[in-house]
Scaffold this active site. Structure first.
Site, short mmCIF file in Angstrom:
data_model
loop_
_atom_site.label_atom_id
_atom_site.label_comp_id
_atom_site.label_asym_id
_atom_site.label_seq_id
_atom_site.Cartn_x
_atom_site.Cartn_y
_atom_site.Cartn_z
N GLY B 45 -3.21 2.15 7.21
CA GLY B 45 -2.73 0.79 6.98
C GLY B 45 -3.95 -0.12 6.86
O GLY B 45 -4.82 -0.12 7.73
N ARG B 87 -13.18 5.86 3.71
CA ARG B 87 -12.10 5.50 2.77
C ARG B 87 -12.58 4.34 1.90
O ARG B 87 -12.17 3.18 2.10
CB ARG B 87 -10.82 5.12 3.52
CG ARG B 87 -10.17 6.35 4.17
CD ARG B 87 -8.75 6.08 4.59
NE ARG B 87 -7.84 6.00 3.48
CZ ARG B 87 -6.55 5.67 3.60
NH1 ARG B 87 -6.05 5.38 4.79
NH2 ARG B 87 -5.77 5.63 2.54
N ASP B 234 -0.50 -3.95 -1.47
CA ASP B 234 -1.86 -3.45 -1.34
C ASP B 234 -2.86 -4.34 -2.06
O ASP B 234 -4.01 -4.47 -1.67
CB ASP B 234 -1.97 -2.01 -1.84
CG ASP B 234 -1.37 -1.06 -0.84
OD1 ASP B 234 -0.16 -0.80 -0.91
OD2 ASP B 234 -2.10 -0.61 0.06
#
Lengths: 346, 346
Positions: B45, B87, B234
């Site tokens: 998240g 990430r 997003d």
């Protein structure tokens, strides 16, 4: 690829539970095992289940020790009841069983010939399914052009029928005709028939394909990467509303929104002219395990409440055309379906 | 439910890989383990990952043996690089790391005070996330009425943030306010964040809910059984086009077609005013295993080709409103987002 057949007193069928990991044929010699194969979904798909029911009756007829007509009919009715109860909501199953029983009751043949009559009628049901599907496949393939990328939902291939398939039959036929196509295969949650069966079938036939999560279809449609949508039908109302595997409706609406044609493919036996619209079609609610587990492995919380409608209704306005073995039906569906269902005699 | 926190030199976080089967907190004492927790998705998240990155830097600062400013900054930059590479597409991760590094570089404090500065800034990032989410939750809850049945896609709850959540935060807040609501939880294939996390969170908070396959949403919308749609975002373009978890687009189109309002909820940091439209947002393609397996169980054929776009774009015309911590933004989005992003000073 023949899903099931009756030869030399033995029913031979693909055990679809083992797919796509392995292709296994099972040989069945008695009708209670046919009943079990339907109940436990070794065989599934409405037309295939109908044919299986017919073959089950044929095995029962061959096994019957009856010497009188009455006893023979009683044996058959008993077997028919057992077979029917395995999946009572499958329209084709009841239809196939009733068709054979009716034929027997109407006949004056002696018992030994009645056995042959049942076997012949069961074979006839299976052969008619193949012939019907071949006609649909040719009508549907004509709607597919070189360069098409087709989103397909659920499983409607040879495995769902005796052979050939319905919506997927059209796609395989277009490929066989040499058209350069690509298929986006919806995995089709919750039972994943697309991932398990449709993907496997297309690989067997060498049709270029890509497996996707159902959620991804919108992305491909929005980006102009999908040019057609094909799916089957479980039940069609007289106005052209189509009940089909859950998720067909979402797919059709989003395709329509992106000006991508949507085709639903089914034999005319799936069309129920007694229903005014799709609102009258009852929606089967299935068990929670289909949503909360995969192969017995649980991923959702214990005790979670689940909604699992197996089908949804796609209103006729989202369909470009309905493909049947009697031809392609365009709007207005009410009028044109009527014409197809009651053909004017020449 | 605090997803992660830093206290007494220890990062404590929920190991989300173990949910929903068990609620396990892990204690992390060094930044390489924080990096691992991000890479292996113990925490996921966007806002939660940002906070985790900040906490990772705080652990690196506490562990640094540097005695000079230069060495300290070098240690931090090295840790920041390791954390960022876990990430690299997570916008909040880079943002949090850069924010802390910038603060340190701009400071004239001695090394020992710089350590405290890093810890304080990391805590500040986490606290700001909670405060932002609480504001969003109140704005979003005001859009929810007694009797609403809300379809929610993916996971946007406390677990996706430091606490409170975004879209799910609004829903939980409406429940907390005593509104009688029901949530239809999209399982959200392929990663099943809805089935695994959102369903679990709602059960923790006692919010009435039903887990559904994503395919089923259309059925509930068509039958008038769903009255609102909520999801997160997003990345949002300046015209209000929203990139969100794959499947959001299909859901929004079908809701819109049924006159059901669609709300996308995100902090203003998610809005990228440099993008003219959603067409400019790159869509991440993820690995095939997410589609072909669940819990390591393979159900698709070996060697099948897979398409797995992780996000799709919902064009602004399908959105009723965008909910931010600065208020609810209605169309025309271009104009009204501009106003929210550059508030006129009083």
């Amino acid at each position: 690829m023949r899903t099931l057949e009756l030869r030399d007193g033995i029913v031979r069928m693909i055990d679809q539970r083992r797919l796509p990991q392995e292709l296994v044929y099972v040989e069945i010699r008695d009708y209670p095992t046919v009943a079990r194969s339907i109940k436990e979904m070794w065989v599934r798909g409405a037309p295939a289940i109908g044919a299986a029911g017919g073959f089950g009756l044929a095995l029962a007829a061959m096994a019957s020790h009856a010497t009188t007509r009455e006893d023979f009919v009683r044996d058959l009715e008993h077997a028919g009841q057992d077979l029917y109860e395995t999946r009572p909501t499958a329209v084709n199953l009841g239809w196939a069983i009733q068709r054979i029983l009716k034929k027997v009751r109407a006949s004056n043949l002696p018992v030994k010939d009645l056995r042959d009559l049942v076997v012949a009628e069961a074979q006839q049901i299976a052969e008619e399914d193949i012939a019907t599907n071949e006609k649909m496949a040719r009508f549907g393939a004509a709607l597919i052009q070189d360069g098409d990328t087709i989103i397909h939902h659920c499983n409607t291939g040879p495995l769902a029928t005796v052979d050939v398939g319905t919506a997927l039959g059209c796609i395989i036929e277009a490929h066989r005709q040499g058209k350069k196509i690509h298929v986006l295969v919806d995995e089709t949650r919750p039972r994943l028939q697309g991932a398990r069966l449709t993907a496997w079938e297309l690989m067997q036939y060498g049709v270029p394909m890509t497996l996707i999560a159902d959620n991804a279809g919108g992305h491909y449609l929005y980006r102009g990467l999908a040019t057609k949508v094909f799916f089957g039908a479980d039940r069609v109302a007289s106005n052209g509303d189509v009940a089909n595997k859950i998720g067909s409706y979402k797919l059709a609406v989003v395709a329509h929104e992106n000006n991508v044609p949507v085709y639903s493919v089914m034999p005319t036996t799936t069309i129920d002219m007694t229903l005014a619209s799709g609102r009258e079609i009852p929606i089967e609610e299935r068990g929670a395990d289909e949503v909360t587990t995969i192969e017995g492995v649980r991923f959702a919380p214990q005790g979670v409440r689940v909604g699992n409608p197996a089908f949804d209704v796609t209103p006729n306005k989202y369909l470009t055309a309905i493909v049947t073995e009697r031809g392609v039906v365009y709007p207005p569906f009410q009028e044109n379906l009527q014409r197809v269902m009651d053909p004017v005699e020449g």
